[in-house]
Design a protein around this motif. Sequence first.
Motif, PDB file in Angstrom:
ATOM      1  N   ARG A 180      52.275  35.224  36.036  1.00 27.08           N
ATOM      2  CA  ARG A 180      51.000  35.175  35.297  1.00 27.08           C
ATOM      3  C   ARG A 180      50.849  33.884  34.510  1.00 27.08           C
ATOM      4  NH1 ARG A 180      46.853  34.473  33.796  1.00 27.08           N
ATOM      5  NH2 ARG A 180      45.208  35.851  33.039  1.00 27.08           N
ATOM      6  N   THR A 185      44.697  31.598  31.332  1.00 30.18           N
ATOM      7  CA  THR A 185      44.475  32.828  30.587  1.00 30.18           C
ATOM      8  C   THR A 185      43.015  33.250  30.725  1.00 30.18           C
ATOM      9  OG1 THR A 185      43.828  31.744  28.523  1.00 30.18           O
ATOM     10  CG2 THR A 185      46.193  32.108  28.891  1.00 30.18           C
ATOM     11  N   GLN A 203      46.672  34.890  25.802  1.00 30.51           N
ATOM     12  CA  GLN A 203      46.884  36.077  26.623  1.00 30.51           C
ATOM     13  C   GLN A 203      47.550  37.180  25.800  1.00 30.51           C
ATOM     14  OE1 GLN A 203      45.608  35.963  29.575  1.00 30.51           O
ATOM     15  NE2 GLN A 203      46.347  37.823  30.573  1.00 30.51           N
TER      16      GLN A 203
END
Length: 214
Positions: A180, A185, A203
Amino acid sequence: MSHEKSESAPKPLARLTSEADLRLYYPAASERALRKQLDHLDSHCKRFIESSPFLVLASFGADGRVDASPRGGEAGFVRCQHERRLLIPDAPGNQRLDSLSNIIQTGQIGLLFMIPGMDETLRVNGKAYVSLDPESLAVFAHLKHRPRSVIDVEVHEAYLHCAKAFMRSQLWNPQHHIDRTNFPTMGEMLRDQTGMSAMIETQEAMLKRYANDI
């Protein structure tokens, strides 16, 4: 020797505009594919829904605008009232109300239920309305955030969908999950899309904020 093309040869179609066009390029559906469609929820469908923590809800408005919305909760968050009726709690969201507005306008709904780790899915289609019925709302009284409304679904079609799409995508395979941190973000993406100059939410901050609504 003539090199003219035969006039009987069909001209290739750039765009298919009818079912007859489609069948020029696709074979007929198998008997099993047709017979698996039910007009109710049998024991296998019910078990699938009771085990599913996630679905995609498809709807469309009076203007033809189509929408697909993710919905999630604990496994079994959608309740089977009987073989032709489902209740979906409307959990807190972004207040756009796209799905609810579409349902009010057309009363049509399509659902795709998924179970993590299982490549088969369950498709359910039917009529729906937005309900404030106290008995329906009481079904979800145990939730941390009680829904303001319930999507009441009258089941018209239900059938299991084969695993091919999930097998091709390897959606549940951890080896294919991205890191991720290698992706922007949500705050960064929204800044770029909206042009809003407010401070970018990290995030971590976003996940903490979301936790209050789950």
